[in-house]
Scaffold this motif. Structure first.
Motif, mmCIF file in Angstrom:
data_model
loop_
_atom_site.group_PDB
_atom_site.id
_atom_site.type_symbol
_atom_site.label_atom_id
_atom_site.label_comp_id
_atom_site.label_asym_id
_atom_site.label_seq_id
_atom_site.Cartn_x
_atom_site.Cartn_y
_atom_site.Cartn_z
ATOM 1 N N LEU A 345 0.949 -1.103 -0.022
ATOM 2 C CA LEU A 345 -0.019 -0.114 0.127
ATOM 3 C C LEU A 345 0.855 1.399 -0.011
ATOM 4 O O LEU A 345 1.906 1.560 0.849
ATOM 5 N N ALA A 376 -8.595 -2.784 10.051
ATOM 6 C CA ALA A 376 -8.996 -2.393 8.952
ATOM 7 C C ALA A 376 -8.517 -3.458 7.975
ATOM 8 O O ALA A 376 -7.467 -3.882 8.031
ATOM 9 N N VAL A 378 -8.143 -3.519 3.641
ATOM 10 C CA VAL A 378 -8.208 -2.860 2.365
ATOM 11 C C VAL A 378 -8.036 -3.946 1.309
ATOM 12 O O VAL A 378 -7.501 -4.790 1.318
ATOM 13 N N LEU A 401 -12.090 -1.298 3.825
ATOM 14 C CA LEU A 401 -12.011 -0.142 2.830
ATOM 15 C C LEU A 401 -11.819 -0.525 1.415
ATOM 16 O O LEU A 401 -10.979 -1.218 1.142
ATOM 17 N N ARG A 403 -11.758 0.901 -2.418
ATOM 18 C CA ARG A 403 -11.419 2.109 -3.288
ATOM 19 C C ARG A 403 -12.880 2.408 -4.399
ATOM 20 O O ARG A 403 -12.911 3.645 -4.677
ATOM 21 N N THR A 431 -13.272 4.676 -0.522
ATOM 22 C CA THR A 431 -12.226 4.762 0.484
ATOM 23 C C THR A 431 -10.843 4.598 0.178
ATOM 24 O O THR A 431 -10.651 3.270 -0.190
ATOM 25 N N GLU A 432 -9.882 5.487 0.510
ATOM 26 C CA GLU A 432 -8.492 4.989 0.294
ATOM 27 C C GLU A 432 -7.778 5.459 1.583
ATOM 28 O O GLU A 432 -7.778 6.300 2.366
ATOM 29 N N VAL A 433 -6.428 4.538 1.933
ATOM 30 C CA VAL A 433 -5.709 4.930 3.038
ATOM 31 C C VAL A 433 -4.743 5.924 2.689
ATOM 32 O O VAL A 433 -3.942 5.836 1.721
ATOM 33 N N VAL A 447 -8.033 7.645 6.743
ATOM 34 C CA VAL A 447 -8.572 7.287 5.367
ATOM 35 C C VAL A 447 -9.134 8.695 4.789
ATOM 36 O O VAL A 447 -9.339 9.534 5.294
ATOM 37 N N LEU A 463 -3.977 -3.540 10.210
ATOM 38 C CA LEU A 463 -4.558 -3.284 8.841
ATOM 39 C C LEU A 463 -3.803 -4.528 7.946
ATOM 40 O O LEU A 463 -3.011 -4.740 7.658
ATOM 41 N N VAL A 465 -3.953 -5.823 4.307
ATOM 42 C CA VAL A 465 -3.999 -5.330 2.946
ATOM 43 C C VAL A 465 -4.057 -6.452 1.829
ATOM 44 O O VAL A 465 -3.397 -7.502 1.643
ATOM 45 N N ILE A 467 -4.552 -5.552 -2.139
ATOM 46 C CA ILE A 467 -4.737 -4.961 -3.317
ATOM 47 C C ILE A 467 -4.059 -5.385 -4.161
ATOM 48 O O ILE A 467 -2.865 -5.584 -4.080
#
Length: 560
Positions: A345, A376, A378, A401, A403, A431-433, A447, A463, A465, A467
């Motif tokens: 990220l 959280a 992502v 979260l 994007r 929503t983006e970190v 965020v 967190l 991740v 993505i």
């Protein structure tokens, strides 16, 4: 001393089943009965265990030693069996087994046990399921070897990641916070400068070991690679690679499997896979991987972990893969199954807190550090959805979260329905970190709404991740033609790029064949692949069929 409450609860889920008389009769056919005396050690922690034991009469205690103290994890009586997953995989024992009441046990060799797992499916399923559950329990209880080191040490994080990815029972003692850790180092004569260290049952100390050294110490799957030419070399032990290993070895091909970190690949980091054919209740990535490893090993595949490939080349009709230790493995066919890894990220604080609350997997090992805390997640794909639901079992709030503005873009409907119904999963679209903050670990996540640019601070102790993905092809950059995103083209997609290679063979590349004859790509690393476990498994099986066709060109298969 009595068994822990965790063990008693686990009985409900099958971690400590009692075998029937018929099941014991099957085991008697390949085992031997012998008497045991009070105080006799059937298994010693830190040593390899070569036998599978069924208690016929008397009692046997499974214990964890802490210096002068002994903690009873489970008391086994008649018709129960000892051991956990390490027995099937040649690892050293995590716990000791001591006879409490004299009686008789049935001992079955580990090789015969592996045959039984396939030859007697009902019995094999009982044993394997119990072993996987026991390994999960041991991990949750923090049993096993100790890793002592600073949270801010890259080597400490490396060892923790290796242990977690290989599903090895362990516990971490943070030098900055654990006063007992400092006392233990003093007793062992280890200075803080020599950390991180791995302590195996309070007596063996490994000072900042490499992953290979740690694997050798605990008996992880580190079989030496063959010097002869093998029929099939599989690079990468995710679902696609393990499927190729199972089918290749079962069809008589001499098969070697390499992986740089752990078996299971990206799927092995999943808490639950619920859309895989044949598992209506779902299956964890860990259990799927372990079942595949046992299956491949039974058919004769040699699995080496860790063993990292650094290059590939061809000569005289064979393919050579170079490893980081300078050795090479030569094969008539190579299956590249190195998968893809989640991208980092790009936000301040992420790199600093990797291993200290920022994770790229959501299994029991990562989740145990943030139980009962808000977290959280992502990502908008299935892996993110599965992670959110898994973490919500104990977390009071899971912030998912995303994007984009629609979960349905890349997540399966069954996951979306469950997420929308779950009271502790809070979906935030668009929503983006922007930043991860904290002192010595993750404490909050900043965020931003990518439409309004409005920012907010979410309390989160971790967190997770999930993505995008980058293919594991950096070691192939000079050997194979890659597509613009770094994935491997195969079949008809290869012809315009490498036409000159195929003219002398008077044929086109096979469906999963890359720009080099006899080199196949399967799973997430392949350009245009469907990012699903089932498709990777199918491609792994298909690659073996194609490998047979290539073997007809280069000569008869090797003799195992």
């Amino acid at each position: 001393m009595t068994a822990t409450s965790a063990s008693n609860v686990a009985d409900v889920y099958g971690a400590y089943p009692r075998l029937t008389d018929d099941q014991i009769a099957i085991l008697r056919s390949c085992g031997r009965v012998r008497p045991v005396l009070e105080g006799e050690h059937l298994v010693r922690a830190g040593e390899p265990s070569e036998d599978f034991f069924v208690v016929l009469s008397g009692t046997v205690a499974v214990v964890e030693d802490h210096g002068d103290q002994e903690h009873v994890v489970q008391l086994h009586g008649p018709h129960s069996f000892l051991g956990e997953l390490g027995l099937l995989e040649g690892q050293t024992a995590v716990l000791s087994a001591v006879v409490r009441t004299p009686g008789e046990v049935l001992a079955v060799g580990s090789a015969a046990l592996r045959d039984l797992l396939s030859g007697e499916p009902a019995l094999g399923d009982v044993i394997l399921r119990a072993y996987v559950l026991r390994r999960t329990m041991l991990a949750g209880a923090g049993t096993g070897f100790r890793i002592i080191g600073s949270a801010f040490s890259p080597d400490t994080r490396r060892l923790l990641e290796f242990a977690a990815r290989n599903r090895l029972p362990h516990r971490w003692a943070d030098l900055e916070k654990d006063t007992e850790a400092e006392a233990l180092l003093t007793r062992l004569g280890v200075t803080p400068q020599e950390t991180p260290v791995v302590v195996w049952h309070d007596h063996r100390v490994l000072r900042n070991p490499s992953n290979v050294e740690l694997a050798q110490a605990i008996g992880l799957r580190t079989g030496t690679t063959t010097r002869a030419v093998c029929d099939l070399l599989v690079v990468g032990a995710g679902p696609g690679g393990l499927a190729a290993a199972v089918y290749g070895a079962s069809e008589g091909l001499s098969t070697v499997v390499l992986d740089a970190v752990a078996t299971g690949g990206q799927a092995g980091t999943s808490s639950r896979i619920e859309n895989y054919l044949g598992f209506p209740a779902g299956i964890s990535g860990m259990e799927l991987a372990e079942r595949a490893v046992v299956q491949a090993s039974r058919f004769g595949a040699r699995i080496s972990v860790p063993a990292e490939a650094t290059g590939l080349g061809q000569r005289d009709g064979t393919t050579m893969v170079r490893l980081t230790d300078g050795s090479t493995v030569t094969a008539r066919n190579v299956v590249v199954a190195t998968g893809a890894r989640y991208r980092r990220l790009p936000a301040p604080g992420v790199e600093r807190f990797e291993g200290l609350g920022v994770h790229y997997a959501a299994t029991l090992w990562e989740a145990r550090s943030c139980r009962l805390d808000p977290v959280a997640v992502v990502g908008g794909g299935n892996s993110a959805g599965q992670a959110a639901l898994f973490l919500a079992r104990e977390s009071p709030a899971v912030h998912l979260l995303v994007r984009s503005g629609d979960l349905g873009h890349s997540m399966s409907r069954y996951l979306i329905d469950r997420i929308e119904r779950h009271p502790r999963v809070h979906v935030q679209l668009h929503t983006e970190v922007r930043e991860v903050t904290g002192e010595d670990r993750v404490e909050s996540v900043v965020v931003e709404d990518n439409r309004t640019r409005e920012q907010q601070v979410l309390p989160a102790r971790a967190l997770f991740v999930f993505i995008g993905a980058r293919p594991g092809t950096s070691w192939l950059a000079d050997a194979l033609t890659l597509d613009p995103r770094g994935f491997i083209p195969t079949g008809q997609d290869v012809i315009p790029l490498t036409a000159d290679i195929w003219k002398p063979l008077a044929r086109a590349p096979l469906a999963l064949e890359t720009g080099l004859p006899g080199v196949f790509a399967v799973g997430d690393v392949r350009s245009g692949s469907v990012k699903r476990v089932a498709s990777a498994v199918g491609e792994g099986a298909m690659a073996v069929r194609l490998a047979h066709e290539h073997l007809e060109e280069v000569g008869p298969p090797a003799i195992r």
